[in-house]
Design an enzyme around this catalytic site. Structure first.
Site, PDB file in Angstrom:
ATOM      1  N   GLU A 145      24.582   0.353  -5.094  1.00 57.52           N
ATOM      2  CA  GLU A 145      24.903   0.971  -3.797  1.00 57.52           C
ATOM      3  C   GLU A 145      25.765   2.208  -3.948  1.00 57.52           C
ATOM      4  O   GLU A 145      26.730   2.213  -4.722  1.00 57.52           O
ATOM      5  CB  GLU A 145      25.637  -0.076  -2.942  1.00 57.52           C
ATOM      6  CG  GLU A 145      25.308   0.014  -1.476  1.00 57.52           C
ATOM      7  CD  GLU A 145      23.844  -0.325  -1.202  1.00 57.52           C
ATOM      8  OE1 GLU A 145      23.029   0.612  -1.133  1.00 57.52           O
ATOM      9  OE2 GLU A 145      23.541  -1.514  -1.053  1.00 57.52           O
ATOM     10  N   GLU A 174      16.279  14.489   6.315  1.00 55.49           N
ATOM     11  CA  GLU A 174      17.545  13.770   6.525  1.00 55.49           C
ATOM     12  C   GLU A 174      18.728  14.667   6.125  1.00 55.49           C
ATOM     13  O   GLU A 174      19.732  14.754   6.834  1.00 55.49           O
ATOM     14  CB  GLU A 174      17.521  12.496   5.673  1.00 55.49           C
ATOM     15  CG  GLU A 174      18.647  11.541   5.927  1.00 55.49           C
ATOM     16  CD  GLU A 174      18.451  10.655   7.139  1.00 55.49           C
ATOM     17  OE1 GLU A 174      17.351  10.122   7.340  1.00 55.49           O
ATOM     18  OE2 GLU A 174      19.415  10.500   7.905  1.00 55.49           O
ATOM     19  N   ASP A 179      16.178   5.380  -0.070  1.00 55.02           N
ATOM     20  CA  ASP A 179      15.560   4.741   1.098  1.00 55.02           C
ATOM     21  C   ASP A 179      14.137   5.238   1.305  1.00 55.02           C
ATOM     22  O   ASP A 179      13.204   4.451   1.508  1.00 55.02           O
ATOM     23  CB  ASP A 179      16.371   5.032   2.366  1.00 55.02           C
ATOM     24  CG  ASP A 179      17.788   4.524   2.260  1.00 55.02           C
ATOM     25  OD1 ASP A 179      18.081   3.808   1.294  1.00 55.02           O
ATOM     26  OD2 ASP A 179      18.596   4.845   3.144  1.00 55.02           O
TER      27      ASP A 179
HETATM   28  C1  GLA Z   1      22.114   5.068   2.752  1.00 55.06           C
HETATM   29  C2  GLA Z   1      21.480   6.312   2.143  1.00 55.06           C
HETATM   30  C3  GLA Z   1      20.961   6.049   0.729  1.00 55.06           C
HETATM   31  C4  GLA Z   1      22.019   5.366  -0.146  1.00 55.06           C
HETATM   32  C5  GLA Z   1      22.669   4.199   0.602  1.00 55.06           C
HETATM   33  C6  GLA Z   1      23.844   3.636  -0.153  1.00 55.06           C
HETATM   34  O1  GLA Z   1      21.154   4.078   2.955  1.00 55.06           O
HETATM   35  O2  GLA Z   1      20.427   6.769   2.944  1.00 55.06           O
HETATM   36  O3  GLA Z   1      20.511   7.250   0.150  1.00 55.06           O
HETATM   37  O4  GLA Z   1      22.978   6.279  -0.569  1.00 55.06           O
HETATM   38  O5  GLA Z   1      23.125   4.563   1.894  1.00 55.06           O
HETATM   39  O6  GLA Z   1      23.438   3.123  -1.365  1.00 55.06           O
END
Ligand code: GLA
Length: 389
Positions: free
Chosen positions: A32, A158, A170
């Site tokens: 994460e 984004e 994501d």
């Molecule tokens: C969000 C972001 C991802 C990642 C997570 C944390 O979901 O969109 O790119 O950084 O937080 O791991």
């Protein structure tokens, strides 16, 4: 179609939908806040996501309709757009803008979106909507992009249109997910392995804290900046592109270069989390779910104490999980600051887990969480308008 969406489309637009698409949401099993640091992450697509039904129109207008939101604007086809307030339709509008700026000739569209994914809960509802829109435009207007290029377009929307400096995890996960598989993705090289998410006697629970995530964008961007500051400080002596280019031992040798204590803590999380993902991949391959669960707990502790992106609600879920002997591990998933946690729970104990957690959480927080058993599903694709799937 599922949820009677084809019927709903006809009721709203007084004509039949011509195309249907679906893009999932995702959970991140571990790794994460390291995708934007060139790290290794382990997400999986889930069976909840975003449905998109479309019919073309001759009116040169984009009609945005969602069954989840009240705002349903009609936007005339132009050469390009800018973000317009905080409305949900900015995500697909940003994708349209990207295609236009890339020189694609688009036409008017009547769009119907529906998400069965909890929205704004850290399960990537925004990546899901961006990727489904990019996939649909590519299909309808012969964009000629590969799936990876669509992922990069969605991330760029984004970053540059929405203003959230997220990494690529994501968008990648919702595009490349496979049923019952997790993705081990190197966010620097974009090399990835699809690995069986073989959970043995366990199931994956998703726990939505039902805490609305305020300030996610600004706090998230602040963390990204802190990581950049740490990288700059380390590069007084090292020469690395990303924090995840070094392991924990190397970090410890050089961490004193980072004068700011907070920035040092952020970097420590990043480097250690990256090492944890490598171990996690090994434990999963060896079907060692208990070992995997321990790494999940360690990840959560680090996100709480070093990276400081958890919160009372997420911590309460994990605190309860630790008291339950039928849980192998639990952690927050996604950006944090509220949103969802995940837990590995013994299959037969899922109902008890859900009830006990509900009682524990409600007593501490004052309202109930939502607990789902998560299934790992497929990535973005086309749906048949005539099938029930
Ligand atoms: C969000 C972001 C991802 C990642 C997570 C944390 O979901 O969109 O790119 O950084 O937080 O791991």
């Amino acid at each position: 179609m599922k949820y009677g969406l084809a019927q709903k489309f006809s009721e709203i637009y007084h004509k039949e939908a011509q195309h249907a698409y679906f893009s999932p949401g995702r959970v991140n099993l571990i790794g994460e806040h390291i995708d934007y640091n060139g790290g290794l992450v382990m997400p999986a697509a889930i069976t909840f996501g975003t449905y998109l039904l479309i019919s073309t129109n001759q009116d040169n207008v984009f009609r945005f309709k969602s069954l989840n939101f009240d705002e349903n604007p009609e936007i005339t086809l132009k050469d390009g757009y800018e973000k317009d307030g905080d409305g949900w339709y900015n995500f697909p509008l940003g994708v349209i803008n990207h295609f236009l700026k890339d020189g694609h000739k688009l036409g008017g569209l009547d769009l119907l979106f529906f998400g069965d994914i909890p929205i704004g809960a850290g399960l990537s509802s925004s990546a899901s909507i961006e990727v489904v829109m990019a996939y649909a435009l590519n299909d309808l207007f012969n964009g000629g992009y590969t799936k990876l290029e669509l992922v990069k377009i969605a991330k760029s929307v984004e970053n540059n249109f929405i203003g959230m400096n997220c990494g690529i995890m994501d968008q990648f996960a919702v595009a490349f997910g496979e049923k019952d598989k997790a993705i081990v993705l190197n966010c620097d090289t974009l090399k990835y392995d699809i690995v069986p998410s073989n959970l043995g006697d366990y199931v994956l629970a998703i726990i939505n804290t039902n805490k609305s995530r305020k300030l996610v964008e600004s706090k998230y961007n602040e963390r990204v900046e802190e990581c950049q500051a740490a990288l700059k400080a380390l590069n007084q002596e090292l020469s690395i592109n990303y924090l995840c280019d070094i392991d924990t031992a190397t970090f410890n040798l050089h961490k004193n270069l980072i004068a700011d204590e907070v920035v040092r803590k952020r970097a420590q999380h990043v480097v250690e989390e990256n090492d944890r993902v490598k171990l996690a991949a090994d434990t999963l391959a060896a079907n060692d779910l208990i070992g995997f669960g321990k790494l999940m707990y360690a990840s959560h502790d680090s996100l709480r104490d070093l990276y400081e992106v958890s919160g009372k609600e997420l911590d309460t879920v994990v605190e309860y999980a630790k008291t339950n002997p039928h849980v192998a591990g639990a952690r927050m998933t996604g950006a944090g600051f509220g949103g969802c946690a995940i837990a590995l729970v013994k299959h037969d104990e899922f109902e008890n887990f859900s009830q006990e957690l509900n009682t524990y959480y409600t007593a501490k927080i004052g309202y109930a969480p939502s607990v789902y058993q998560s299934l790992i599903g497929i990535g973005v694709g086309t749906l048949s308008l005539n099938s029930e799937a």
